[in-house]
Design an enzyme around this catalytic site. Structure first.
Site, short mmCIF file in Angstrom:
data_model
loop_
_atom_site.label_atom_id
_atom_site.label_comp_id
_atom_site.label_asym_id
_atom_site.label_seq_id
_atom_site.Cartn_x
_atom_site.Cartn_y
_atom_site.Cartn_z
N LYS A 61 0.81 -0.95 -0.02
CA LYS A 61 0.06 0.05 0.02
C LYS A 61 0.67 1.21 -0.09
O LYS A 61 0.55 2.35 -0.77
CB LYS A 61 -1.03 0.07 1.12
CG LYS A 61 -0.40 -0.17 2.50
CD LYS A 61 -1.08 -1.51 3.04
CE LYS A 61 -0.21 -2.39 4.32
NZ LYS A 61 -0.57 -3.71 4.37
N LYS A 87 -3.78 3.47 2.57
CA LYS A 87 -5.06 2.68 1.83
C LYS A 87 -6.20 3.77 1.40
O LYS A 87 -6.67 3.56 0.35
CB LYS A 87 -5.60 1.81 2.90
CG LYS A 87 -4.50 0.60 3.36
CD LYS A 87 -5.11 -0.24 4.59
CE LYS A 87 -3.87 -1.29 4.86
NZ LYS A 87 -4.29 -1.74 6.24
#
Lengths: 429, 429
Positions: free
Chosen positions: B108, B206
C-alpha cells in the site's frame, strides 16, 4: 477518446432496461473512462412503443421482436432485461450467443434453470449476469474473481428484498404477515401475485447461481430446498427476540462431507450476526473461504439504479475484454460434487406449537422428540389459559432433519396440538 | 489441463509471501481451474535462506537480490511481498514493469506514495494490488470494476485492523489505550514500533488508494489529513455509549463541491450504522454511488490467509488476461479534481474537556464557541468535584473545521481547562 463506441441492443424497457438507458445517459463520461471507449445504446426492443419510460429512445432502432436484436449487425452486445426462464428472453440469449455476440443479462431464472446449457452455448463468448443476484452488490464478481483462490465452505445470503422488507416490517411493527404483505403490494414492494418472491422461488434461483459459482460445479436449481415466509407469525418474532435471534429468509449453500446442500427457508440468526442487521429491502451475501475467512457484502438488492449499476459493470468488463467463464471455470474443470437432500441436513430447530393448556401435553410432545433422538435445548410456554390453546416454543440441539420431520408428523397428530407446527431452523452466525 | 503453467517469482517470504506459497500449494486445483491453467512458483527472494517459514521452497530458484527476480526469463509474473514505499520493493516493481512483466503487490505504501509514476511505468502491463487495501475483502475489484458505472460520492472504511482491535478492546473492557496497546503488542496484533498503525499512516495509505479509484483521479497521499488513536480514552468510550455512538478510526474520502476531501481520524458513528458493528481485526469499506446506493463490504483486513487470497486473485486475473488500468481509467481519462484541505471540512464535533469544577467555566467555554459561530447540540458534565478537574463533553451542530480549530486554541488557553481538549468528529451513518 477517439475509439468507436461499443454498441448495445437493449431488450426489455421495464424498470431494469429503462434504468440501464438512464445510467448510460447520465454517466456517459465515467462509463467511457472505465470502459476505455464510449458505450452507446443503438437499438431497443419492447412491446409498447408509445409508453413513456422517462428515457429518450429517439433515434434508436426499434424491434418488436427481441430475437431480431441479436441479428442487428450494428449491435456489439445484447443486454437482456426481459426476464423469465423461458420465452423471448431465452430465445434472445440463445440467438445472440449462437451469433457469437456477448450477452449481459439480469435474468436469474434463466441462469438458474438453463445455466448449464447457456454456458455450453456461450463457450468463449461473454455471458455476464452480475445483476441476476443481489442487485447492485458485486457478489458474482466477488465469488468468481475476488475470492477465486479459495475453497469456499459456505455461501449464505438475504437474496430477496421483498421478503426482507416484509420480515423487517413484521418485526419492527409487530404486525402479521398478511397485513404487511397487503401494504407492501400497495407500496409497490411486492407484486400483485407475490408467490414468486414470498414462497422463496426468486431467492432459490439466486442461491442456485451462487452455489454453482462458489463450488465450481454445474448449476442445479432442482436440488434447492425451498420454503417461503407465509407461515412466520408476529408471535415468532416475539419469541425470536426473547431467544436472542432475528428471523431472516436466507439462501444457504454449504459444502458437507456428503456433497453440497442448498436451501432457502426462514432462519433464526443470532442478533449479533452481521446478516441479522441487514434490514428492509437490503440484500447481503456472506461467503466463507479457507484462506480469506468470512466476507460479508451488503447493499440494495433490486430497483432500477442498483440493477443498472450491475448491468453496466458487466458491459464495462466486456468493453475492456475482461472475460470469465460463466461458472468461473471451463466446463471441463467443474467439479462433479453431488447435491445433498434436505433430509440429510443437521442443525438446531425452533418449533412452535399451539397446544391445549392441560397437564401431560408437554410430556407427550417431548416424548415424541425423545423417541426420535432429538435433544431439547429449551422449552417455553407463553401465558396460561387452562383448557385453551397456548403457544409452546421448543428449541433443540443439533439433530437430523429427517428425525425432526418424523417427529413433527407425530406431534401434528397429537389431540392437544391445535395448529400446524411452525418450524424455523436456527443458523449459526 | 495441458497448458504451460503461469510461473511466479515471489519476493519477500514474510507473512504474506509465505502465505501465497502455502495457498498455491494447498489450493492448486481450484486456482488452476479458475486461472484456466496451473500456477507455479518457480523463484523466490528473501534475506535468510535458512529460516523455516513452514512452506516448501525446495527446487525453487533463490535470489538474494529481489531485483534479480525481474530478470529471470522463466518468471512470468513478479509477486512483490517485501513492503515499504522505497528500497528493494520499489526497485523490484520498477524493474519488472520496465521489463514488461506483470506485477502483483500487497504494498500500500508504494502505491499510495508512488502510484502515479508506477501507473505511468506500467502502461498496459498489469500492476495489481488487491491485497494492498482491506486484506481479503475484494475492495479494489469492487470499486474499480464492480461499481465502475457509478459516480461515487463517498468511500469510507475501517482500514487498519490493529487500530480497530485496540478500539474494540478499549470499548468492551473499559481499558485505557496504553494498556490495550501493550497487550496487543504482546499478542502480535501490534508491532514493536506501532506508530505506523496507531498514528493512522497505514490507513492513510489505503485511503489514498481508495480515493484515487473511487474518484478516478491520480493518487494523492500528501493531501490526506491524518490523525491516529493515541488520544482516545476509556472515558470517551463511556460518553460515546451514552450518546449512542461507537468510536472507530475511519478513512473517509468524499466528493464535495470544492473537490475531494480525504481524512483519517477517530470518528463517532451511530451505533446502528453497519460500520459501527465491525469489530476486532475486521475491516470494512463503504461506498456510495449515484446508481448503486450504499454498498458495504467487510472481512479480514490482514493476516497470511486473507492477504494471500487477494494476491492470488490478482494472479488469476492475470492468468485469464483480465486487465484493468491501475487507477481504473487510462491516465489521460483521470479527472483533475482538486483536493480540499481539512480546514474546509464541515461536520459535527464531540469535544471533551477536563475543567476545574467551578462556576463560570461552562459560560467561558460556550462563549468561545459562540464567538466562532459554533452552535451547541448538547453539553454534559460528568460528576461533581468542586475545585477539582471533571470531564465536560460538548457536541456541536454542523460547523467549519477552521472555526472549531480556532475555538479550541482559545479554549486550551482558558485557566480552568486542565488538559489538551479531545476532539472526535461525528460522522453520519
Amino acid at each position: 477518446m477517439s475509439m468507436r463506441p461499443l454498441t448495445l441492443g437493449v431488450a426489455g424497457l421495464g424498470t431494469v432496461g429503462a434504468g440501464v438507458l438512464k445510467l448510460l445517459a447520465d454517466n456517459a463520461d465515467v462509463v467511457a473512462a472505465r470502459a476505455g471507449r464510449p458505450v452507446a445504446v443503438v437499438a431497443v426492443s419492447a412491446r409498447d412503443r408509445a409508453r413513456d419510460r422517462g428515457v429518450n429512445t429517439a433515434g434508436l432502432r426499434w424491434y418488436d421482436d427481441p430475437v431480431a436484436l441479436a441479428g442487428d449487425a450494428g449491435v456489439d452486445v445484447v443486454v437482456e432485461c426481459i426476464g423469465g426462464s423461458e420465452g423471448p428472453a431465452k430465445a434472445l440469449v440463445e440467438a445472440a450467443l449462437r451469433a457469437g455476440k456477448p450477452v449481459v443479462t439480469a435474468n436469474k431464472a434463466l441462469l438458474a434453470v438453463h445455466g448449464a446449457a447457456m454456458a455450453e452455448l456461450a463457450g468463449s463468448t461473454p455471458l455476464a449476469f452480475e445483476a441476476a443476484v443481489a442487485g447492485g452488490i458485486p457478489a458474482i464478481k466477488a465469488l468468481r474473481e475476488g475470492l477465486a483462490a479459495n475453497n469456499l465452505s459456505r455461501v449464505a445470503g438475504i437474496l430477496n428484498g421483498t421478503c426482507n422488507y416484509i420480515l423487517t416490517t413484521m418485526r419492527e411493527q409487530g404486525r402479521e404477515f398478511a397485513d404487511v404483505l397487503a401494504e407492501a403490494q400497495k407500496l409497490g414492494y411486492a407484486e400483485a401475485d407475490p408467490s414468486f418472491d414470498i414462497d422463496g422461488v426468486d431467492a432459490a434461483h439466486k442461491l442456485a447461481i451462487l452455489a454453482a459459482l462458489a463450488f465450481g460445479r454445474p448449476v442445479d436449481f432442482t436440488s434447492v430446498h425451498v420454503e417461503g415466509i407465509r407461515e412466520v407469525s408476529a408471535l415468532d418474532f416475539q419469541m425470536a427476540e426473547d431467544l436472542g435471534y432475528r428471523i431472516k429468509l436466507l439462501g444457504i449453500a454449504q459444502r458437507t462431507e456428503a456433497g453440497i446442500s442448498t436451501r432457502v427457508h426462514p432462519c433464526m440468526v443470532p442478533q449479533a450476526a452481521p446478516i441479522a442487521r441487514v434490514d428492509g429491502v437490503f440484500n447481503a451475501v456472506v461467503a466463507e473461504g479457507d484462506f480469506v475467512g468470512r466476507v460479508v457484502l451488503q447493499g440494495r438488492g433490486a430497483g432500477a439504479g442498483p440493477t443498472a449499476s450491475a448491468v453496466v459493470a458487466d458491459v464495462i468488463d466486456i468493453a475492456r475484454g475482461r472475460f470469465t467463464p460463466v461458472w468461473g471455470s471451463a466446463a471441463g474443470a467443474l467439479a462433479a460434487v453431488p447435491s445433498v437432500p434436505m433430509s440429510a441436513h443437521t442443525g438446531c430447530y425452533y418449533l412452535r406449537l399451539m397446544v391445549v393448556d392441560r397437564p401431560g401435553v408437554i410430556a407427550d410432545v417431548t416424548g415424541v422428540l425423545r423417541d426420535n433422538s432429538i435433544s431439547l435445548e429449551s422449552m417455553l410456554q407463553r401465558g396460561r389459559a387452562p383448557g385453551e390453546a397456548v403457544p409452546v416454543v421448543l428449541t433443540t440441539h443439533e439433530c437430523q432433519e429427517a428425525a425432526m420431520r418424523a417427529a413433527i408428523t407425530r406431534i401434528e397428530d397429537l389431540a392437544a396440538v391445535m395448529e400446524k407446527p411452525v418450524l424455523i431452523r436456527i443458523e449459526p452466525a
